[in-house]
Design a protein around this motif. Structure first.
Motif, PDB file in Angstrom:
ATOM      1  N   LYS A 316       0.841  -1.210   0.000  1.00 15.56           N
ATOM      2  CA  LYS A 316       0.000   0.000   0.000  1.00 15.56           C
ATOM      3  C   LYS A 316       0.867   1.247   0.000  1.00 15.56           C
ATOM      4  O   LYS A 316       0.558   2.226  -0.678  1.00 15.56           O
ATOM      5  CB  LYS A 316      -0.922  -0.013   1.210  1.00 15.56           C
ATOM      6  CG  LYS A 316      -2.022  -1.058   1.150  1.00 15.56           C
ATOM      7  CD  LYS A 316      -2.899  -0.991   2.391  1.00 15.56           C
ATOM      8  CE  LYS A 316      -3.998  -2.056   2.332  1.00 15.56           C
ATOM      9  NZ  LYS A 316      -4.849  -2.028   3.551  1.00 15.56           N
ATOM     10  N   CYS A 317       1.957   1.208   0.775  1.00 17.94           N
ATOM     11  CA  CYS A 317       2.860   2.360   0.812  1.00 17.94           C
ATOM     12  C   CYS A 317       3.532   2.559  -0.541  1.00 17.94           C
ATOM     13  O   CYS A 317       3.611   3.688  -1.043  1.00 17.94           O
ATOM     14  CB  CYS A 317       3.912   2.166   1.910  1.00 17.94           C
ATOM     15  SG  CYS A 317       5.159   3.478   1.997  1.00 17.94           S
ATOM     16  N   ILE A 318       4.004   1.474  -1.138  1.00 20.78           N
ATOM     17  CA  ILE A 318       4.712   1.560  -2.411  1.00 20.78           C
ATOM     18  C   ILE A 318       3.821   2.127  -3.511  1.00 20.78           C
ATOM     19  O   ILE A 318       4.288   2.824  -4.419  1.00 20.78           O
ATOM     20  CB  ILE A 318       5.258   0.172  -2.798  1.00 20.78           C
ATOM     21  CG1 ILE A 318       6.377  -0.229  -1.839  1.00 20.78           C
ATOM     22  CG2 ILE A 318       5.770   0.143  -4.233  1.00 20.78           C
ATOM     23  CD1 ILE A 318       6.856  -1.647  -1.969  1.00 20.78           C
ATOM     24  N   LYS A 319       2.521   1.864  -3.437  1.00 22.27           N
ATOM     25  CA  LYS A 319       1.586   2.372  -4.440  1.00 22.27           C
ATOM     26  C   LYS A 319       1.414   3.887  -4.358  1.00 22.27           C
ATOM     27  O   LYS A 319       0.944   4.504  -5.313  1.00 22.27           O
ATOM     28  CB  LYS A 319       0.225   1.689  -4.281  1.00 22.27           C
ATOM     29  CG  LYS A 319       0.201   0.229  -4.717  1.00 22.27           C
ATOM     30  CD  LYS A 319      -1.192  -0.350  -4.551  1.00 22.27           C
ATOM     31  CE  LYS A 319      -1.235  -1.789  -5.050  1.00 22.27           C
ATOM     32  NZ  LYS A 319      -2.588  -2.384  -4.893  1.00 22.27           N
ATOM     33  N   ARG A 320       1.793   4.462  -3.212  1.00 21.46           N
ATOM     34  CA  ARG A 320       1.642   5.906  -3.033  1.00 21.46           C
ATOM     35  C   ARG A 320       2.923   6.627  -3.440  1.00 21.46           C
ATOM     36  O   ARG A 320       4.024   6.162  -3.146  1.00 21.46           O
ATOM     37  CB  ARG A 320       1.306   6.247  -1.578  1.00 21.46           C
ATOM     38  CG  ARG A 320       0.022   5.646  -1.063  1.00 21.46           C
ATOM     39  CD  ARG A 320      -0.374   6.297   0.260  1.00 21.46           C
ATOM     40  NE  ARG A 320       0.681   6.179   1.255  1.00 21.46           N
ATOM     41  CZ  ARG A 320       0.748   5.195   2.151  1.00 21.46           C
ATOM     42  NH1 ARG A 320      -0.155   4.231   2.142  1.00 21.46           N
ATOM     43  NH2 ARG A 320       1.722   5.173   3.031  1.00 21.46           N
ATOM     44  N   ALA A 321       2.767   7.760  -4.072  1.00 14.29           N
ATOM     45  CA  ALA A 321       3.923   8.578  -4.406  1.00 14.29           C
ATOM     46  C   ALA A 321       4.530   9.122  -3.118  1.00 14.29           C
ATOM     47  O   ALA A 321       3.829   9.492  -2.191  1.00 14.29           O
ATOM     48  CB  ALA A 321       3.498   9.730  -5.317  1.00 14.29           C
ATOM     49  N   GLY A 322       5.829   9.145  -3.065  1.00 15.11           N
ATOM     50  CA  GLY A 322       6.499   9.668  -1.879  1.00 15.11           C
ATOM     51  C   GLY A 322       6.829   8.618  -0.829  1.00 15.11           C
ATOM     52  O   GLY A 322       7.405   8.952   0.206  1.00 15.11           O
ATOM     53  N   CYS A 323       6.473   7.368  -1.064  1.00 10.49           N
ATOM     54  CA  CYS A 323       6.808   6.310  -0.116  1.00 10.49           C
ATOM     55  C   CYS A 323       8.326   6.125  -0.085  1.00 10.49           C
ATOM     56  O   CYS A 323       8.963   5.982  -1.120  1.00 10.49           O
ATOM     57  CB  CYS A 323       6.124   5.001  -0.515  1.00 10.49           C
ATOM     58  SG  CYS A 323       6.544   3.601   0.544  1.00 10.49           S
ATOM     59  N   LYS A 324       8.904   6.108   1.101  1.00 14.70           N
ATOM     60  CA  LYS A 324      10.351   6.048   1.245  1.00 14.70           C
ATOM     61  C   LYS A 324      10.885   4.653   1.559  1.00 14.70           C
ATOM     62  O   LYS A 324      12.081   4.497   1.802  1.00 14.70           O
ATOM     63  CB  LYS A 324      10.804   7.023   2.335  1.00 14.70           C
ATOM     64  CG  LYS A 324      10.576   8.487   1.995  1.00 14.70           C
ATOM     65  CD  LYS A 324      11.118   9.393   3.095  1.00 14.70           C
ATOM     66  CE  LYS A 324      10.931  10.864   2.726  1.00 14.70           C
ATOM     67  NZ  LYS A 324      11.477  11.760   3.784  1.00 14.70           N
ATOM     68  N   LEU A 325      10.019   3.657   1.545  1.00 14.60           N
ATOM     69  CA  LEU A 325      10.470   2.306   1.849  1.00 14.60           C
ATOM     70  C   LEU A 325      11.578   1.880   0.889  1.00 14.60           C
ATOM     71  O   LEU A 325      11.426   1.973  -0.325  1.00 14.60           O
ATOM     72  CB  LEU A 325       9.315   1.313   1.755  1.00 14.60           C
ATOM     73  CG  LEU A 325       8.417   1.143   2.981  1.00 14.60           C
ATOM     74  CD1 LEU A 325       7.346   0.102   2.712  1.00 14.60           C
ATOM     75  CD2 LEU A 325       9.238   0.745   4.201  1.00 14.60           C
ATOM     76  N   ALA A 326      12.670   1.410   1.454  1.00 17.59           N
ATOM     77  CA  ALA A 326      13.759   0.891   0.629  1.00 17.59           C
ATOM     78  C   ALA A 326      13.766  -0.634   0.617  1.00 17.59           C
ATOM     79  O   ALA A 326      14.176  -1.247  -0.369  1.00 17.59           O
ATOM     80  CB  ALA A 326      15.097   1.416   1.137  1.00 17.59           C
ATOM     81  N   PHE A 327      13.286  -1.243   1.714  1.00 19.86           N
ATOM     82  CA  PHE A 327      13.251  -2.694   1.824  1.00 19.86           C
ATOM     83  C   PHE A 327      11.924  -3.132   2.438  1.00 19.86           C
ATOM     84  O   PHE A 327      11.512  -2.586   3.460  1.00 19.86           O
ATOM     85  CB  PHE A 327      14.407  -3.207   2.697  1.00 19.86           C
ATOM     86  CG  PHE A 327      15.761  -2.839   2.198  1.00 19.86           C
ATOM     87  CD1 PHE A 327      16.408  -3.619   1.258  1.00 19.86           C
ATOM     88  CD2 PHE A 327      16.393  -1.688   2.654  1.00 19.86           C
ATOM     89  CE1 PHE A 327      17.662  -3.268   0.790  1.00 19.86           C
ATOM     90  CE2 PHE A 327      17.641  -1.335   2.193  1.00 19.86           C
ATOM     91  CZ  PHE A 327      18.278  -2.131   1.251  1.00 19.86           C
ATOM     92  N   ALA A 328      11.280  -4.071   1.789  1.00 21.49           N
ATOM     93  CA  ALA A 328       9.997  -4.559   2.293  1.00 21.49           C
ATOM     94  C   ALA A 328       9.901  -6.058   2.051  1.00 21.49           C
ATOM     95  O   ALA A 328      10.192  -6.539   0.957  1.00 21.49           O
ATOM     96  CB  ALA A 328       8.835  -3.838   1.616  1.00 21.49           C
ATOM     97  N   SER A 329       9.511  -6.788   3.077  1.00 17.47           N
ATOM     98  CA  SER A 329       9.346  -8.227   2.956  1.00 17.47           C
ATOM     99  C   SER A 329       7.980  -8.540   2.360  1.00 17.47           C
ATOM    100  O   SER A 329       6.971  -8.008   2.793  1.00 17.47           O
ATOM    101  CB  SER A 329       9.473  -8.881   4.337  1.00 17.47           C
ATOM    102  OG  SER A 329       9.337 -10.272   4.241  1.00 17.47           O
ATOM    103  N   MET A 330       7.952  -9.400   1.349  1.00 16.92           N
ATOM    104  CA  MET A 330       6.722  -9.771   0.658  1.00 16.92           C
ATOM    105  C   MET A 330       6.401 -11.241   0.895  1.00 16.92           C
ATOM    106  O   MET A 330       7.300 -12.087   0.908  1.00 16.92           O
ATOM    107  CB  MET A 330       6.853  -9.501  -0.845  1.00 16.92           C
ATOM    108  CG  MET A 330       7.083  -8.038  -1.176  1.00 16.92           C
ATOM    109  SD  MET A 330       5.648  -7.021  -0.751  1.00 16.92           S
ATOM    110  CE  MET A 330       6.324  -5.367  -0.883  1.00 16.92           C
TER     111      MET A 330
END
Length: 349
Positions: A316-330
Motif C-alpha cells: 500500500k505504501c509503495i503504491k503511493r507517491a512519496g513512499c520512502k520504503l527501501a526494503f519490504a518483505s513480501m
C-alpha cells in the motif's frame, strides 16, 4: 510378644529407607551444586552473553566412542569452505557502490529469478556499480546440485558452502558470506544483507540511505530491536537450557530481513565471529553478540520509514507517491515483482 517379633522387620525397613535416601542424595547433590553454579554464572554474565559459559548456545559433539559431549562450539573455518563462487566478481572496477548479499534457500529458484529481473531492469542498476550475490548451502537432495551448478554457470552470482542448507545453519551462511567478501571484494562501499523474499527499492536506497552515514564506518543501518524476545517454541524456538531464566536477549539486534553494513567493517565482523560462541539465529548472533565485541560499532534504527516486513501494508505504501520504503518483505513471489512495477510507475511519472 507381637511387638518384639515386629522389631527386626521395622529395623530392616528403616535401614532400607536410609540406604535409598543416601543414594538419592548422592545423585542429586552434584546437580544441586551445578544449578547453584549456573545461577551464579548467569548473574555474572547478565550483560556479557559471549562469556556465559553454559548459557551460550551449545552443540552436542559425538566422539569416537559415540558418547555425546555438550560443550561450547565456535565456528570452524573448515565449515565455511566455498564449493561454488566467482572470485573475480569484484575485480573489474575500482569502486563498487553496494553488494547486495541475498540469503536464499536452495529450492527458491523462482525468487532468485524475480530478484535478478528486478535488478537488471531497474534504471539505478546502470547509474551505480552494483553486485548481486545469493548465498546458500548444499541441498538434502543431491540431484538438486546439478540444477544449482547450471544456475551458477548461467549467472555466476552464487556463493555455495559445504554445509547443509537448513535454518540451523543460517549463521554459517552469513559468516561464509562475510569471509568471502573479506577476501574477494575489498573495493566496496556498502554491503546489504537481505532475504530472498525482500523487495529492494534501489531509488530509495541510493536517495535516502546510501549517503546517510557515508562519513562513518562504524554504523549498521537496519530495523533495530531493543532486547528482542526469546522464543521457546516454533520456527525460531531456542531450547530452554539456553539463556534460561531470560525472556529477552540482553542486547539490541536487527530484524535481519534487510541490514546495511559498511564494507570496511565486514573483515572485522568476520574475525570477531571466530571468538564468539556459535548461535544459530544469525541476526541475534551477528548484530547482537558479535557486534558487541567491536568497540564503537553501533546500530542505527531506520525502520519503519525505510524498512518494513508487513507485506500488504508495504505494498500500500509503495503504491503511493512519496513512499520512502527501501526494503519490504513480501509474502509471496508475485508480490515482489508487482511491488517493483508499482514503484516504477511513480518514477516514470
Amino acid at each position: 510378644m507381637a511387638i518384639r517379633t515386629q522389631l527386626p522387620l521395622m529395623f530392616l525397613l528403616c535401614c532400607q529407607t536410609c540406604v535409598i535416601l543416601f543414594l538419592l542424595w548422592r545423585d542429586m547433590a552434584p546437580n544441586l551444586k551445578q544449578r547453584k553454579r549456573t545461577i551464579n554464572d548467569e548473574h555474572t554474565c547478565h550483560y556479557n552473553v559471549t562469556g556465559c559459559g553454559d548459557e551460550t548456545v551449545q552443540h552436542q559433539k559425538i566422539n569416537r566412542k559415540s558418547k555425546r559431549n555438550s560443550m561450547p562450539q565456535y565456528i570452524d573455518e573448515r565449515d565455511l569452505r566455498v564449493i561454488l563462487g566467482d572470485k573475480s566478481m569484484c575485480d573489474d572496477v575500482a569502486l563498487i557502490h553496494a553488494v547486495f548479499v541475498v540469503h536464499s534457500a536452495v529450492g527458491n529458484y523462482p525468487r532468485r529469478e524475480i530478484i535478478r529481473q528486478i535488478f537488471r531492469r531497474d534504471p539505478y542498476y546502470k547509474k551505480y556499480t552494483i553486485r548481486l550475490l545469493f548465498l546458500f548451502g548444499q541441498p538434502h537432495d543431491i540431484k538438486l546440485q546439478d540444477n544449482i551448478t547450471q544456475e551458477f554457470r548461467q549467472y555466476g552470482d552464487i556463493i555455495q558452502g559445504v554445509f547443509l542448507d537448513t535454518y540451523h545453519n543460517l549463521t554459517y551462511k552469513a559468516v561464509m558470506g562475510m569471509k568471502w567478501i573479506s577476501q574477494n571484494c575489498r573495493n566496496v562501499k556498502y554491503i546489504v544483507k537481505m532475504d530472498d523474499d525482500v523487495i529492494v527499492d534501489l531509488h530509495n536506497f541510493f536517495t535516502h540511505l546510501y549517503n546517510m552515514f557515508r562519513s562513518s564506518d562504524h554504523t549498521i543501518i537496519c530495523n533495530a530491536i531493543t532486547q528482542p524476545k526469546i522464543f521457546r517454541k516454533g520456527k525460531w524456538g531456542v531450547e530452554k537450557h539456553h539463556l534460561r531464566y531470560y525472556k529477552h536477549y540482553p542486547f539490541s539486534s536487527c530484524s535481519g530481513f534487510a541490514v546495511i553494513m559498511p564494507a570496511a567493517m565486514i573483515p572485522v565482523l568476520y574475525k570477531a565471529t571466530l571468538a564468539v560462541p556459535f548461535f544459530w539465529i544469525d541476526d541475534i548472533y551477528l548484530f547482537g553478540m558479535v557486534r558487541r565485541m567491536i568497540p564503537k560499532l553501533e546500530l542505527h534504527d531506520s525502520g519503519p520509514m525505510y524498512f518494513d516486513f508487513h507485506g500488504n501494508a508495504s505494498l500500500k505504501c509503495i503504491k503511493r507517491a512519496g513512499c520512502k520504503l527501501a526494503f519490504a518483505s513480501m509474502s509471496y513471489n508475485k508480490m515482489l515483482y508487482r511491488a517493483w512495477k508499482e514503484k516504477q510507475k511513480h518514477l516514470n511519472n
